[in-house]
Design a protein around this motif. Sequence first.
Motif, mmCIF file in Angstrom:
data_model
loop_
_atom_site.group_PDB
_atom_site.id
_atom_site.type_symbol
_atom_site.label_atom_id
_atom_site.label_comp_id
_atom_site.label_asym_id
_atom_site.label_seq_id
_atom_site.Cartn_x
_atom_site.Cartn_y
_atom_site.Cartn_z
ATOM 1 N N GLU A 96 -0.249 -2.013 -5.602
ATOM 2 C CA GLU A 96 -0.344 -3.528 -5.793
ATOM 3 C C GLU A 96 0.090 -4.046 -6.954
ATOM 4 O O GLU A 96 -0.007 -3.359 -7.994
ATOM 5 N N TYR A 97 0.510 -5.228 -7.024
ATOM 6 C CA TYR A 97 1.031 -6.057 -8.231
ATOM 7 C C TYR A 97 0.025 -7.100 -8.434
ATOM 8 O O TYR A 97 0.139 -7.933 -7.574
ATOM 9 N N LYS A 98 -0.661 -7.037 -9.428
ATOM 10 C CA LYS A 98 -1.680 -8.169 -9.727
ATOM 11 C C LYS A 98 -1.083 -9.159 -10.353
ATOM 12 O O LYS A 98 -0.494 -9.094 -11.371
ATOM 13 N N ILE A 99 -1.398 -10.465 -9.850
ATOM 14 C CA ILE A 99 -0.914 -11.740 -10.481
ATOM 15 C C ILE A 99 -2.151 -12.705 -10.470
ATOM 16 O O ILE A 99 -2.449 -13.023 -9.472
ATOM 17 N N ILE A 102 -1.261 -9.658 0.938
ATOM 18 C CA ILE A 102 -1.558 -10.569 -0.258
ATOM 19 C C ILE A 102 -3.223 -10.490 -0.362
ATOM 20 O O ILE A 102 -3.741 -10.351 0.697
ATOM 21 N N LYS A 103 -3.695 -10.725 -1.458
ATOM 22 C CA LYS A 103 -5.016 -10.386 -1.946
ATOM 23 C C LYS A 103 -5.443 -11.485 -3.006
ATOM 24 O O LYS A 103 -4.687 -11.871 -3.886
ATOM 25 N N TYR A 104 -6.529 -12.065 -2.807
ATOM 26 C CA TYR A 104 -7.137 -12.785 -3.757
ATOM 27 C C TYR A 104 -8.715 -12.097 -4.175
ATOM 28 O O TYR A 104 -9.387 -11.896 -3.419
ATOM 29 N N TYR A 105 -8.958 -12.092 -5.684
ATOM 30 C CA TYR A 105 -10.017 -11.871 -5.989
ATOM 31 C C TYR A 105 -10.968 -12.798 -6.164
ATOM 32 O O TYR A 105 -10.732 -13.976 -6.766
ATOM 33 N N PHE A 106 -12.206 -12.807 -5.502
ATOM 34 C CA PHE A 106 -13.271 -13.874 -5.739
ATOM 35 C C PHE A 106 -14.177 -13.622 -6.766
ATOM 36 O O PHE A 106 -15.177 -14.391 -6.815
ATOM 37 N N LYS A 107 -13.998 -12.600 -7.827
ATOM 38 C CA LYS A 107 -14.667 -12.133 -8.658
ATOM 39 C C LYS A 107 -15.316 -13.174 -9.654
ATOM 40 O O LYS A 107 -16.397 -13.210 -9.840
ATOM 41 N N ASN A 145 -0.364 -4.749 -14.671
ATOM 42 C CA ASN A 145 -0.302 -5.393 -13.370
ATOM 43 C C ASN A 145 -0.182 -4.436 -12.361
ATOM 44 O O ASN A 145 -0.500 -4.933 -11.050
ATOM 45 N N TRP A 146 0.139 -3.124 -12.425
ATOM 46 C CA TRP A 146 0.546 -2.351 -11.319
ATOM 47 C C TRP A 146 -0.704 -1.534 -10.803
ATOM 48 O O TRP A 146 -1.250 -1.191 -11.951
ATOM 49 N N ILE A 147 -1.162 -1.371 -9.651
ATOM 50 C CA ILE A 147 -2.122 -0.672 -9.371
ATOM 51 C C ILE A 147 -1.792 0.345 -8.000
ATOM 52 O O ILE A 147 -1.815 -0.186 -6.937
ATOM 53 N N PRO A 148 -1.330 1.481 -8.302
ATOM 54 C CA PRO A 148 -1.433 2.565 -7.135
ATOM 55 C C PRO A 148 -2.689 2.830 -6.645
ATOM 56 O O PRO A 148 -3.656 3.273 -7.490
ATOM 57 N N PHE A 149 -2.634 3.204 -5.478
ATOM 58 C CA PHE A 149 -3.620 3.753 -4.945
ATOM 59 C C PHE A 149 -3.630 4.579 -3.553
ATOM 60 O O PHE A 149 -2.586 4.646 -3.056
ATOM 61 N N CYS A 150 -4.519 5.433 -3.376
ATOM 62 C CA CYS A 150 -4.801 6.193 -2.318
ATOM 63 C C CYS A 150 -6.024 6.270 -1.546
ATOM 64 O O CYS A 150 -7.016 5.839 -2.230
ATOM 65 N N PHE A 151 -6.105 6.591 -0.285
ATOM 66 C CA PHE A 151 -7.390 6.468 0.368
ATOM 67 C C PHE A 151 -7.576 7.544 1.554
ATOM 68 O O PHE A 151 -6.443 7.846 2.242
ATOM 69 N N ILE A 152 -8.810 7.696 1.912
ATOM 70 C CA ILE A 152 -8.923 8.485 3.137
ATOM 71 C C ILE A 152 -10.186 8.238 3.750
ATOM 72 O O ILE A 152 -11.238 7.875 3.053
ATOM 73 N N GLY A 153 -10.613 8.377 5.060
ATOM 74 C CA GLY A 153 -11.627 8.193 5.644
ATOM 75 C C GLY A 153 -11.679 8.071 7.093
ATOM 76 O O GLY A 153 -10.853 8.257 7.787
ATOM 77 N N VAL A 177 1.724 -3.417 -0.927
ATOM 78 C CA VAL A 177 2.268 -2.574 0.068
ATOM 79 C C VAL A 177 1.649 -1.426 0.453
ATOM 80 O O VAL A 177 1.063 -0.796 -0.798
ATOM 81 N N GLU A 178 1.559 -0.942 1.652
ATOM 82 C CA GLU A 178 0.527 0.268 1.833
ATOM 83 C C GLU A 178 1.372 0.953 3.130
ATOM 84 O O GLU A 178 1.732 0.505 4.083
ATOM 85 N N PHE A 179 1.309 2.263 3.026
ATOM 86 C CA PHE A 179 1.503 3.158 4.080
ATOM 87 C C PHE A 179 0.313 3.975 4.730
ATOM 88 O O PHE A 179 -0.356 4.553 3.866
ATOM 89 N N ARG A 180 -0.006 3.943 5.923
ATOM 90 C CA ARG A 180 -1.079 4.465 6.494
ATOM 91 C C ARG A 180 -0.867 5.482 7.832
ATOM 92 O O ARG A 180 -0.218 5.070 8.407
ATOM 93 N N HIS A 181 -1.273 6.568 7.559
ATOM 94 C CA HIS A 181 -1.499 7.555 8.820
ATOM 95 C C HIS A 181 -2.707 7.255 9.629
ATOM 96 O O HIS A 181 -3.603 7.481 9.065
#
Length: 135
Positions: A74-77, A120-125, A30-38, A84-88
């Motif tokens: 992210e914790y998926k339920i 919070i996130k909702y998946y429309f899949k 259920n745990w989804i760590p992520f990183c991003f750049i752009g 939670v997200e930290f952004r520079h």
Amino acid sequence: KNFSTYRTYDTRFNYISSSILLKARAVNGNWIPFCFIGPRMDYQLSYASDFDFKSVEKYMNEKIWGLDLGFGLEYKILHGGVNVEFRHHYDFDNLLDIPYSDTYSGLEVRNNAYIFNIGIKYYFKNLKRALVKPS
């Protein structure tokens, strides 16, 4: 009497921001760590201040290019999640860029923000399958 030349001005710049992010994530239960750049582009909508900016408006950048980078968890339920997200928020361009002259020492103002988001996130899949009736 206080003869200080120090003054504080209340100023607000309003921008709309758009970014294209490359995101990498690792699903671990259920745990989804992520990183991003752009890259990011901000466009000035308006500004308000008790300082008279009319004389320097020509030195303000309406469009500012920058970079967004960060990480989160992210914790998926069920069909959603909490994250939670930290952004520079780093800018390549100056918000204000007044050149040096014989009468002015010049001024450069650039944004360098650190942002903490909770969401919070909702998946429309699976929603598409529910809306499409089989023939």
